[in-house]
Structures are given as structure tokens and as C-alpha cells.
Design a protein around this motif. Structure first.
Motif, short mmCIF file in Angstrom:
data_model
loop_
_atom_site.label_atom_id
_atom_site.label_comp_id
_atom_site.label_asym_id
_atom_site.label_seq_id
_atom_site.Cartn_x
_atom_site.Cartn_y
_atom_site.Cartn_z
N TRP A 199 0.84 -1.20 0.00
CA TRP A 199 0.00 0.00 0.00
C TRP A 199 0.87 1.25 0.00
O TRP A 199 0.63 2.18 -0.75
N LEU A 200 1.89 1.25 0.86
CA LEU A 200 2.78 2.40 0.94
C LEU A 200 3.51 2.61 -0.39
O LEU A 200 3.57 3.74 -0.90
N ALA A 201 4.03 1.54 -0.98
CA ALA A 201 4.72 1.66 -2.27
C ALA A 201 3.76 2.15 -3.35
O ALA A 201 4.13 2.96 -4.21
N THR A 202 2.51 1.70 -3.30
CA THR A 202 1.51 2.14 -4.27
C THR A 202 1.21 3.63 -4.09
O THR A 202 1.11 4.37 -5.06
N LEU A 203 1.09 4.08 -2.84
CA LEU A 203 0.88 5.50 -2.59
C LEU A 203 2.03 6.33 -3.14
O LEU A 203 1.81 7.37 -3.76
N PRO A 250 13.25 20.40 11.52
CA PRO A 250 14.10 20.85 10.41
C PRO A 250 15.49 20.19 10.41
O PRO A 250 16.06 19.94 9.36
N ASP A 251 16.02 19.89 11.59
CA ASP A 251 17.33 19.23 11.67
C ASP A 251 17.33 17.85 11.02
O ASP A 251 18.39 17.38 10.59
N ASP A 252 16.19 17.20 10.96
CA ASP A 252 16.12 15.87 10.35
C ASP A 252 16.35 15.91 8.85
O ASP A 252 16.69 14.90 8.25
N PHE A 253 16.18 17.07 8.26
CA PHE A 253 16.34 17.21 6.81
C PHE A 253 17.75 17.67 6.44
O PHE A 253 18.04 17.78 5.27
N GLY A 254 18.61 17.91 7.43
CA GLY A 254 19.94 18.46 7.18
C GLY A 254 20.99 17.45 6.83
O GLY A 254 20.94 16.34 6.66
N SER A 271 1.95 13.78 -9.80
CA SER A 271 2.71 15.01 -9.52
C SER A 271 2.39 15.62 -8.16
O SER A 271 2.43 16.84 -7.98
N ILE A 272 2.09 14.79 -7.19
CA ILE A 272 1.88 15.25 -5.82
C ILE A 272 3.23 15.45 -5.14
O ILE A 272 3.42 16.36 -4.35
N ALA A 273 4.17 14.57 -5.48
CA ALA A 273 5.53 14.65 -4.93
C ALA A 273 6.50 14.06 -5.95
O ALA A 273 6.13 13.16 -6.70
N SER A 274 7.71 14.54 -5.91
CA SER A 274 8.74 13.98 -6.78
C SER A 274 9.42 12.81 -6.08
O SER A 274 9.37 12.72 -4.84
N PRO A 275 10.09 11.95 -6.82
CA PRO A 275 10.86 10.88 -6.17
C PRO A 275 11.90 11.45 -5.21
O PRO A 275 12.15 10.88 -4.14
N GLU A 276 12.49 12.58 -5.56
CA GLU A 276 13.49 13.21 -4.70
C GLU A 276 12.87 13.68 -3.38
O GLU A 276 13.48 13.53 -2.31
N THR A 277 11.68 14.25 -3.46
CA THR A 277 11.00 14.70 -2.24
C THR A 277 10.67 13.51 -1.35
O THR A 277 10.88 13.56 -0.13
N LEU A 278 10.15 12.44 -1.94
CA LEU A 278 9.84 11.25 -1.16
C LEU A 278 11.10 10.70 -0.50
O LEU A 278 11.09 10.37 0.70
N ASP A 279 12.20 10.64 -1.24
CA ASP A 279 13.45 10.14 -0.69
C ASP A 279 13.95 11.03 0.45
O ASP A 279 14.42 10.55 1.47
N ARG A 280 13.81 12.33 0.27
CA ARG A 280 14.22 13.28 1.31
C ARG A 280 13.46 13.04 2.61
O ARG A 280 14.03 13.06 3.70
N TYR A 281 12.15 12.80 2.50
CA TYR A 281 11.35 12.55 3.69
C TYR A 281 11.65 11.19 4.31
O TYR A 281 11.64 11.04 5.53
N VAL A 282 11.94 10.20 3.50
CA VAL A 282 12.33 8.89 4.04
C VAL A 282 13.60 9.04 4.87
O VAL A 282 13.70 8.53 6.00
N ARG A 283 14.61 9.73 4.31
CA ARG A 283 15.87 9.93 5.04
C ARG A 283 15.63 10.73 6.32
O ARG A 283 16.20 10.42 7.37
N ALA A 284 14.78 11.74 6.26
CA ALA A 284 14.47 12.54 7.46
C ALA A 284 13.77 11.69 8.51
O ALA A 284 14.06 11.79 9.71
N TRP A 285 12.85 10.85 8.06
CA TRP A 285 12.12 9.99 8.99
C TRP A 285 13.07 9.01 9.68
O TRP A 285 13.00 8.80 10.89
#
Length: 127
Positions: free
Chosen positions: A80-84, A123-127, A92-106
Motif C-alpha cells: 500500500w505504501l509503495a503504491t501511494l 528541520p534538523d532531520d532534513f539536514g 505530480s503530488i511529490a517527486s521521487p526526490e522529495t519522497l526520498d528526502r522525507y524517508v531519510r528525514a524519517w
């Protein structure tokens, strides 16, 4: 609330295999309910139809099985998550780069959060 129930019923009729107890979906972990709720919300907003969702989810599961994923139900909501993620990129809700950025931050946020505490992104999680 009535729209949510109608959407869930349509989803249960359209997408086979959703673990249920009676007419209610059941979840082994909180994140699974959150993925379910995100899909429900995006469908209600017209981002995709349940038929489109079912088709994409089916492709995701077939692909995972071909790569050796166990067919025991334990990874159902991972699909389900991969499908989302795939639909978010395609629509065009999010780019692959944006998704990857949030995965790394998480992952960073999870690593710094003590067990049993709520994980919160800063914000430090995204640095």
C-alpha cells in the motif's frame, strides 16, 4: 463521516485482500492504519479512483512477488505504501526526490527518538 464509510465500503468491494474483521479493516500496526487513511483521503479528493488504486496495487504486489516477496500477508501494507508513493509521483503530488528526502528525514528522526516516544520530524532531520 458518512462519506468515509461509503468510501471504505467501496474500497473493500473493489480491492480484494484487505484484512477485515466483519466490515471493518484491521491493522497490525498504527502505520498501516495511517497508510489506509492517506489512501482513503486521496481517493475522496479525486486524486485517483478505487479501480485505479486496485490496478496499481495489483501491479505492485505482482512485482514484489516476482522479486521474492513472501506471499503470506505480512507485507500487504508495505505494498500500500509503495503504491501511494508511485501514485504520488505519477500524479505530480511529490517527486521521487522529495519522497526520498522525507524517508531519510524519517529515518534520522526515528534514530534520535527514544523507544516508545512519538517520532516527530524537525528541520534538523532534513539536514
Amino acid at each position: 463521516m458518512a462519506q468515509d464509510l461509503a468510501s471504505v465500503r467501496t474500497l473493500l468491494e473493489t480491492v480484494p485482500g484487505i484484512p477485515c474483521q466483519g466490515e471493518a479493516p484491521i491493522f497490525a500496526e498504527p502505520w498501516q492504519a495511517q497508510v489506509f487513511a492517506m489512501a482513503l483521503s486521496l481517493q475522496q479528493r479525486g486524486v485517483f479512483t478505487w479501480h485505479e488504486w486496485a490496478e496499481e496495487l495489483g501491479l505492485q504486489i505482482k512485482s514484489a512477488l516476482a522479486e521474492g516477496d513472501p506471499d503470506d500477508g505480512s507485507t500487504y501494507y508495505c505494498h500500500w505504501l509503495a503504491t501511494l508513493e508511485r501514485l504520488a509521483v505519477r500524479k505530480s503530488i511529490a517527486s521521487p526526490e522529495t519522497l526520498d528526502r522525507y524517508v531519510r528525514a524519517w529515518i534520522h528522526a526515528a534514530d534520535r527518538t527514544p523507544h516508545g516516544q512519538t517520532i516527530e520530524l524537525t528541520p534538523d532531520d532534513f539536514g
